[in-house]
Write a protein that holds these residues in place. Structure first.
Motif, mmCIF file in Angstrom:
data_model
loop_
_atom_site.group_PDB
_atom_site.id
_atom_site.type_symbol
_atom_site.label_atom_id
_atom_site.label_comp_id
_atom_site.label_asym_id
_atom_site.label_seq_id
_atom_site.Cartn_x
_atom_site.Cartn_y
_atom_site.Cartn_z
ATOM 1 N N VAL A 7 84.147 51.210 29.575
ATOM 2 C CA VAL A 7 83.394 52.423 29.242
ATOM 3 C C VAL A 7 82.841 53.075 30.508
ATOM 4 C CG1 VAL A 7 81.380 53.312 28.019
ATOM 5 C CG2 VAL A 7 82.835 51.596 26.936
ATOM 6 N N ALA A 8 82.233 52.276 31.390
ATOM 7 C CA ALA A 8 81.656 52.826 32.623
ATOM 8 C C ALA A 8 82.732 53.461 33.501
ATOM 9 C CB ALA A 8 80.921 51.728 33.385
ATOM 10 N N THR A 18 84.515 46.915 36.897
ATOM 11 C CA THR A 18 84.363 48.369 36.990
ATOM 12 C C THR A 18 84.918 48.887 38.309
ATOM 13 O OG1 THR A 18 82.363 48.245 35.630
ATOM 14 C CG2 THR A 18 82.719 50.279 36.860
ATOM 15 N N PHE A 19 84.659 48.169 39.402
ATOM 16 C CA PHE A 19 85.146 48.588 40.716
ATOM 17 C C PHE A 19 86.669 48.684 40.718
ATOM 18 C CE2 PHE A 19 86.630 47.802 45.005
ATOM 19 C CZ PHE A 19 85.814 48.626 45.768
ATOM 20 N N ASP A 47 82.124 41.229 26.419
ATOM 21 C CA ASP A 47 81.130 42.286 26.585
ATOM 22 C C ASP A 47 81.168 42.937 27.963
ATOM 23 O OD1 ASP A 47 80.392 41.929 24.014
ATOM 24 O OD2 ASP A 47 78.542 40.831 24.440
ATOM 25 N N PRO A 48 81.116 42.182 29.072
ATOM 26 C CA PRO A 48 81.137 42.866 30.375
ATOM 27 C C PRO A 48 82.422 43.632 30.625
ATOM 28 C CG PRO A 48 81.383 40.490 30.655
ATOM 29 C CD PRO A 48 81.011 40.716 29.226
ATOM 30 N N PHE A 49 83.547 43.155 30.093
ATOM 31 C CA PHE A 49 84.812 43.869 30.278
ATOM 32 C C PHE A 49 84.815 45.182 29.493
ATOM 33 C CE2 PHE A 49 85.750 39.444 31.154
ATOM 34 C CZ PHE A 49 86.531 39.512 32.289
ATOM 35 N N LEU A 50 84.293 45.143 28.263
ATOM 36 C CA LEU A 50 84.237 46.365 27.459
ATOM 37 C C LEU A 50 83.290 47.387 28.077
ATOM 38 C CD1 LEU A 50 84.182 44.794 23.871
ATOM 39 C CD2 LEU A 50 86.110 45.829 25.067
ATOM 40 N N TRP A 51 82.118 46.911 28.531
ATOM 41 C CA TRP A 51 81.187 47.823 29.197
ATOM 42 C C TRP A 51 81.796 48.373 30.481
ATOM 43 C CZ3 TRP A 51 77.273 50.241 27.188
ATOM 44 C CH2 TRP A 51 76.558 49.676 26.123
ATOM 45 N N LEU A 76 77.339 50.793 18.785
ATOM 46 C CA LEU A 76 76.520 51.956 18.444
ATOM 47 C C LEU A 76 76.917 53.153 19.285
ATOM 48 C CD1 LEU A 76 74.041 52.791 16.691
ATOM 49 C CD2 LEU A 76 72.624 52.255 18.667
ATOM 50 N N LEU A 77 77.196 52.935 20.558
ATOM 51 C CA LEU A 77 77.568 54.034 21.451
ATOM 52 C C LEU A 77 78.961 54.570 21.149
ATOM 53 C CD1 LEU A 77 77.048 55.757 24.017
ATOM 54 C CD2 LEU A 77 77.988 53.864 25.341
#
Length: 410
Positions: free
Chosen positions: A45-46, A171-172, A38-42, A333-334
């Motif tokens: 996306v970010a 993300t960084f 989950d954190p990697f996928l988010w 969903l997004l």
């Protein structure tokens, strides 16, 4: 005399088997790690959403990407901090009050149905009284199920902090090395086919960016525009209703009408309002406001502020959203609609290949134009050394020359 060394050459069947094994092992690994993704996928996306901003700022100012990524983190941190201090307490309080009020709403609705349950419309009589028990059971079940659906209740505080830290770090690095990562991916493609695949990637990128960025902006705009009139009228739980309205905009046709129905139902069952109106009049005004906002969204907000929205058939969108929510929760969903649009572009490309179309990229661009409703022509093929998912066309830098084997010079 030593034998002449020979290199291993895979026949076609061995290449296909190798690819199949790698895909199968990757799928098994992804299924095994489960929620750790989950954190990697988010983060992906970010980084995808923020990378164009970092790229433009770095290009126009001449500063290295790392400094703009740090500035972006500082601004985002301050914004989140201010939001938590101002909106979070009010949102939590209204959410809690709404959960406690659901049983009371069920009681009031049951009393109203008992007193006014027979409705005569144009000679057709509707009797709602037989459904009284079902409506009460629905509200009771809703009050039990809503807390279970809140992710914060499922995860522990420590686990949330660890996942948040992973998200920020990943993300960084993705923002910092977006250009290099893109070039590494394209370097895996043999040089003769790289231009065609770049054009396919650019079309997918334009569709993904058009939908995700415009949809997120639309959620914020509609939530803000809904909150103001609901607060002025004194509708209870205005902040919760406004945020729900923004997210329901993702679902075409059904979402906006559902948001309006929920807000009207709350207005009909609440105690009092800022103007002392009867509840039926308050609910009518709320419904009128939602209708006006819907017209503003279609004719003013989307054309002038949000931009292009991916054009998919409503049935396809509804199915994609339900499937995405079932498979991937909030992230699914997004991403449901842009993934569906991406699949449509890939199918257009594969169909062009199956029928041996002379210019497969033309089919890809035509499908992109249909999805984005843009009649202006797009480039058919990527110029040599240009066209990637990370930089706008005007900002792409020339790539170094390539040797005969197709791999970039190091």
């Amino acid at each position: 005399m030593q034998p002449t060394p020979r290199r291993i050459v895979f026949p076609p069947w061995a290449k296909i088997a190798t690819i199949a094994i790698i895909i199968a092992l990757t799928i098994l690994l992804l299924r095994a790690v489960g929620g750790l993704l989950d954190p990697f996928l988010w983060a992906i996306v970010a980084a995808y959403l923020l990378n164009p901003l970092v790229t433009r700022l770095s290009y126009h100012t001449g500063l290295r990407r790392v400094w703009w990524v740090i500035v972006l983190y500082i601004v985002a941190g301050l914004t989140i901090y201010l939001g938590i201090n101002t909106l979070a307490p009010r949102l939590a309080r209204q959410y809690s009050d709404l959960l406690q009020a659901l049983p009371d709403f069920a009681t009031r609705l049951s009393h109203w149905i008992a007193a006014h349950g027979v409705i005569d419309v144009g000679g057709i009589t509707l009797d709602l009284r037989p459904n009284e028990q079902e409506i009460s059971a629905f509200f009771a079940e809703l009050s039990r199920e809503i807390p279970r659906s809140v992710p914060e209740i499922v995860l522990g505080v420590f686990e949330r902090l660890v996942l948040l830290l992973v998200f920020l770090v990943v993300t960084f690095y993705l923002l910092l090395e977006a250009d290099q990562l893109t070039e590494h991916v394209y370097a895996l493609i043999p040089a003769p086919y790289r231009g065609e695949i770049r054009e396919l990637g650019r079309s997918i990128d334009r569709v993904l960016g058009a939908y995700i960025r415009s949809q997120l902006l639309l959620i914020v705009i509609m939530a803000a525009l809904t909150y103001v009139p609901l607060s002025i009228l004194g509708v209870q739980y205005a902040l919760v209703l406004a945020i729900a309205t923004g997210f329901l905009e993702i679902i075409p046709f059904v979402g906006p009408w559902s948001a309006a129905g929920i807000a009207m139902l709350v207005s009909l069952l609440q105690d009092g309002n800022n103007f002392g109106w009867p509840n039926w009049l308050l609910a009518l005004v709320v419904g009128l406001i939602y209708l006006i906002l819907r017209q503003m969204e279609d004719h003013l907000i989307i054309p002038n502020l949000v931009g292009r929205i991916v054009k998919l058939h409503p049935v396809v969108v509804i199915f994609a959203i339900l499937a995405g929510a079932a498979l991937g929760g909030a992230l699914g969903l997004l991403l449901a609609v842009p993934v569906a649009a991406t699949i449509k572009i890939l199918l257009a490309y594969l169909y062009a290949k199956l029928i041996d179309a002379p210019v497969p990229s033309a089919s890809v661009v035509a499908e992109e134009q249909r999805l984005l409703d843009t009649p202006a022509p797009a480039p058919i093929a990527a110029p040599p050394g240009q066209g990637d998912l990370s930089q706008p066309h005007a900002e792409r830098q020339p790539r170094p020359p390539e040797p005969a084997d197709g791999h970039p010079l190091r």
